[in-house]
Design a protein around this motif. Structure first.
Motif, PDB file in Angstrom:
ATOM      1  N   THR A  23       0.840  -1.185   0.000  1.00 16.67           N
ATOM      2  CA  THR A  23       0.000   0.000   0.000  1.00 16.67           C
ATOM      3  C   THR A  23       0.877   1.237   0.000  1.00 16.67           C
ATOM      4  O   THR A  23       1.850   1.314   0.746  1.00 16.67           O
ATOM      5  N   TRP A  24       0.504   2.205  -0.822  1.00 18.73           N
ATOM      6  CA  TRP A  24       1.305   3.419  -0.970  1.00 18.73           C
ATOM      7  C   TRP A  24       0.530   4.646  -0.527  1.00 18.73           C
ATOM      8  O   TRP A  24      -0.633   4.820  -0.865  1.00 18.73           O
ATOM      9  N   THR A  25       1.224   5.474   0.226  1.00 20.80           N
ATOM     10  CA  THR A  25       0.691   6.750   0.683  1.00 20.80           C
ATOM     11  C   THR A  25       1.624   7.856   0.205  1.00 20.80           C
ATOM     12  O   THR A  25       2.745   7.582  -0.247  1.00 20.80           O
ATOM     13  N   VAL A  26       1.172   9.078   0.341  1.00 18.19           N
ATOM     14  CA  VAL A  26       2.023  10.217  -0.013  1.00 18.19           C
ATOM     15  C   VAL A  26       3.297  10.179   0.823  1.00 18.19           C
ATOM     16  O   VAL A  26       4.398  10.410   0.318  1.00 18.19           O
ATOM     17  N   ARG A  27       3.171   9.866   2.086  1.00 21.81           N
ATOM     18  CA  ARG A  27       4.338   9.806   2.979  1.00 21.81           C
ATOM     19  C   ARG A  27       5.336   8.747   2.520  1.00 21.81           C
ATOM     20  O   ARG A  27       6.546   8.975   2.535  1.00 21.81           O
ATOM     21  N   ARG A  28       4.843   7.592   2.099  1.00 26.74           N
ATOM     22  CA  ARG A  28       5.743   6.534   1.625  1.00 26.74           C
ATOM     23  C   ARG A  28       6.462   6.962   0.353  1.00 26.74           C
ATOM     24  O   ARG A  28       7.657   6.703   0.185  1.00 26.74           O
ATOM     25  N   VAL A  29       5.737   7.622  -0.550  1.00 22.67           N
ATOM     26  CA  VAL A  29       6.366   8.118  -1.778  1.00 22.67           C
ATOM     27  C   VAL A  29       7.450   9.130  -1.434  1.00 22.67           C
ATOM     28  O   VAL A  29       8.552   9.075  -1.987  1.00 22.67           O
ATOM     29  N   GLU A  30       7.162  10.038  -0.524  1.00 21.47           N
ATOM     30  CA  GLU A  30       8.168  11.031  -0.115  1.00 21.47           C
ATOM     31  C   GLU A  30       9.436  10.340   0.381  1.00 21.47           C
ATOM     32  O   GLU A  30      10.547  10.752   0.024  1.00 21.47           O
ATOM     33  N   ALA A  31       9.275   9.312   1.196  1.00 15.57           N
ATOM     34  CA  ALA A  31      10.438   8.604   1.749  1.00 15.57           C
ATOM     35  C   ALA A  31      11.244   7.914   0.653  1.00 15.57           C
ATOM     36  O   ALA A  31      12.477   7.982   0.650  1.00 15.57           O
ATOM     37  N   VAL A  32      10.562   7.277  -0.282  1.00 21.75           N
ATOM     38  CA  VAL A  32      11.251   6.573  -1.367  1.00 21.75           C
ATOM     39  C   VAL A  32      11.971   7.556  -2.286  1.00 21.75           C
ATOM     40  O   VAL A  32      13.062   7.279  -2.764  1.00 21.75           O
ATOM     41  N   MET A  33      11.355   8.696  -2.513  1.00 22.42           N
ATOM     42  CA  MET A  33      11.940   9.677  -3.427  1.00 22.42           C
ATOM     43  C   MET A  33      13.240  10.279  -2.886  1.00 22.42           C
ATOM     44  O   MET A  33      14.053  10.770  -3.669  1.00 22.42           O
ATOM     45  N   HIS A  34      13.460  10.215  -1.577  1.00 22.40           N
ATOM     46  CA  HIS A  34      14.719  10.732  -1.033  1.00 22.40           C
ATOM     47  C   HIS A  34      15.925   9.965  -1.568  1.00 22.40           C
ATOM     48  O   HIS A  34      17.017  10.517  -1.675  1.00 22.40           O
ATOM     49  N   GLY A  35      15.723   8.701  -1.944  1.00 21.21           N
ATOM     50  CA  GLY A  35      16.812   7.907  -2.511  1.00 21.21           C
ATOM     51  C   GLY A  35      16.769   7.826  -4.025  1.00 21.21           C
ATOM     52  O   GLY A  35      17.453   7.006  -4.623  1.00 21.21           O
ATOM     53  N   SER A  36      15.977   8.661  -4.637  1.00 28.28           N
ATOM     54  CA  SER A  36      15.800   8.633  -6.085  1.00 28.28           C
ATOM     55  C   SER A  36      16.645   9.715  -6.749  1.00 28.28           C
ATOM     56  O   SER A  36      17.281  10.520  -6.069  1.00 28.28           O
ATOM     57  N   PRO A  37      16.601   9.781  -8.076  1.00 30.35           N
ATOM     58  CA  PRO A  37      17.266  10.898  -8.765  1.00 30.35           C
ATOM     59  C   PRO A  37      16.579  12.243  -8.519  1.00 30.35           C
ATOM     60  O   PRO A  37      17.091  13.272  -8.932  1.00 30.35           O
ATOM     61  N   TRP A  38      15.427  12.230  -7.823  1.00 35.09           N
ATOM     62  CA  TRP A  38      14.668  13.456  -7.524  1.00 35.09           C
ATOM     63  C   TRP A  38      14.471  13.566  -6.014  1.00 35.09           C
ATOM     64  O   TRP A  38      13.344  13.523  -5.515  1.00 35.09           O
ATOM     65  N   PRO A  39      15.547  13.715  -5.250  1.00 30.76           N
ATOM     66  CA  PRO A  39      15.456  13.664  -3.779  1.00 30.76           C
ATOM     67  C   PRO A  39      14.705  14.836  -3.148  1.00 30.76           C
ATOM     68  O   PRO A  39      14.323  14.754  -1.988  1.00 30.76           O
ATOM     69  N   THR A  40      14.474  15.896  -3.888  1.00 29.01           N
ATOM     70  CA  THR A  40      13.777  17.042  -3.315  1.00 29.01           C
ATOM     71  C   THR A  40      12.271  17.012  -3.593  1.00 29.01           C
ATOM     72  O   THR A  40      11.577  17.995  -3.328  1.00 29.01           O
ATOM     73  N   THR A  41      11.785  15.886  -4.094  1.00 30.44           N
ATOM     74  CA  THR A  41      10.351  15.759  -4.367  1.00 30.44           C
ATOM     75  C   THR A  41       9.575  15.968  -3.080  1.00 30.44           C
ATOM     76  O   THR A  41       9.831  15.322  -2.071  1.00 30.44           O
ATOM     77  N   GLY A  42       8.623  16.877  -3.136  1.00 31.69           N
ATOM     78  CA  GLY A  42       7.835  17.201  -1.952  1.00 31.69           C
ATOM     79  C   GLY A  42       6.485  16.518  -1.922  1.00 31.69           C
ATOM     80  O   GLY A  42       6.122  15.738  -2.812  1.00 31.69           O
ATOM     81  N   ARG A  43       5.731  16.823  -0.903  1.00 32.11           N
ATOM     82  CA  ARG A  43       4.434  16.219  -0.661  1.00 32.11           C
ATOM     83  C   ARG A  43       3.444  16.466  -1.810  1.00 32.11           C
ATOM     84  O   ARG A  43       2.743  15.555  -2.243  1.00 32.11           O
ATOM     85  N   ASN A  44       3.376  17.683  -2.284  1.00 34.10           N
ATOM     86  CA  ASN A  44       2.431  18.002  -3.348  1.00 34.10           C
ATOM     87  C   ASN A  44       2.769  17.256  -4.636  1.00 34.10           C
ATOM     88  O   ASN A  44       1.880  16.743  -5.317  1.00 34.10           O
ATOM     89  N   THR A  45       4.044  17.172  -4.965  1.00 31.37           N
ATOM     90  CA  THR A  45       4.461  16.432  -6.161  1.00 31.37           C
ATOM     91  C   THR A  45       4.151  14.946  -5.997  1.00 31.37           C
ATOM     92  O   THR A  45       3.673  14.305  -6.936  1.00 31.37           O
ATOM     93  N   ALA A  46       4.409  14.404  -4.815  1.00 32.35           N
ATOM     94  CA  ALA A  46       4.100  12.993  -4.555  1.00 32.35           C
ATOM     95  C   ALA A  46       2.604  12.739  -4.733  1.00 32.35           C
ATOM     96  O   ALA A  46       2.200  11.745  -5.346  1.00 32.35           O
ATOM     97  N   ARG A  47       1.786  13.619  -4.231  1.00 27.86           N
ATOM     98  CA  ARG A  47       0.331  13.497  -4.352  1.00 27.86           C
ATOM     99  C   ARG A  47      -0.089  13.529  -5.833  1.00 27.86           C
ATOM    100  O   ARG A  47      -0.879  12.700  -6.282  1.00 27.86           O
ATOM    101  N   LYS A  48       0.475  14.462  -6.583  1.00 26.14           N
ATOM    102  CA  LYS A  48       0.139  14.573  -8.005  1.00 26.14           C
ATOM    103  C   LYS A  48       0.591  13.338  -8.780  1.00 26.14           C
ATOM    104  O   LYS A  48      -0.111  12.870  -9.681  1.00 26.14           O
ATOM    105  N   ASP A  49       1.775  12.826  -8.442  1.00 29.07           N
ATOM    106  CA  ASP A  49       2.282  11.644  -9.140  1.00 29.07           C
ATOM    107  C   ASP A  49       1.400  10.430  -8.876  1.00 29.07           C
ATOM    108  O   ASP A  49       1.066   9.681  -9.800  1.00 29.07           O
ATOM    109  N   LEU A  50       0.991  10.213  -7.620  1.00 30.90           N
ATOM    110  CA  LEU A  50       0.109   9.093  -7.314  1.00 30.90           C
ATOM    111  C   LEU A  50      -1.224   9.241  -8.046  1.00 30.90           C
ATOM    112  O   LEU A  50      -1.741   8.286  -8.625  1.00 30.90           O
ATOM    113  N   ARG A  51      -1.763  10.431  -8.034  1.00 27.53           N
ATOM    114  CA  ARG A  51      -3.045  10.693  -8.708  1.00 27.53           C
ATOM    115  C   ARG A  51      -2.917  10.442 -10.213  1.00 27.53           C
ATOM    116  O   ARG A  51      -3.805   9.843 -10.824  1.00 27.53           O
TER     117      ARG A  51
END
Length: 83
Positions: A23-51
């Protein structure tokens, strides 16, 4: 037509979601993105990406009536052949 940074990020995120499942939440996406090529991805971007991934059919959105929170799960791929 060139692929945008946004699409690269969403493709990367979808691959990570499919790899780890669950199960994925905005918070989980934020945590995963810290280790990605886009480490500054914020909450709003995570929400938009999931949507966006849900709108394209890659994820299934689930609303919890008790907590009033939305979560996402990966849509299972049908890998069976048509033959």
């Amino acid at each position: 037509m060139s692929t945008t940074v946004e699409q690269h990020r969403r493709d990367w995120l979808l691959a990570e979601i499919r790899r780890t499942g669950g199960t994925w939440t905005v918070r989980r996406v934020e945590a995963v993105m810290h280790g990605s090529p886009w480490p500054t991805t914020g909450r709003n971007t995570a929400r938009k990406d999931l949507r966006a991934l849900a709108a394209h059919g890659a994820l299934i959105a689930q609303d919890n009536e008790i907590t009033k929170r939305r979560t996402y799960i990966p849509r299972l791929l049908n890998l069976r052949s048509a033959a």
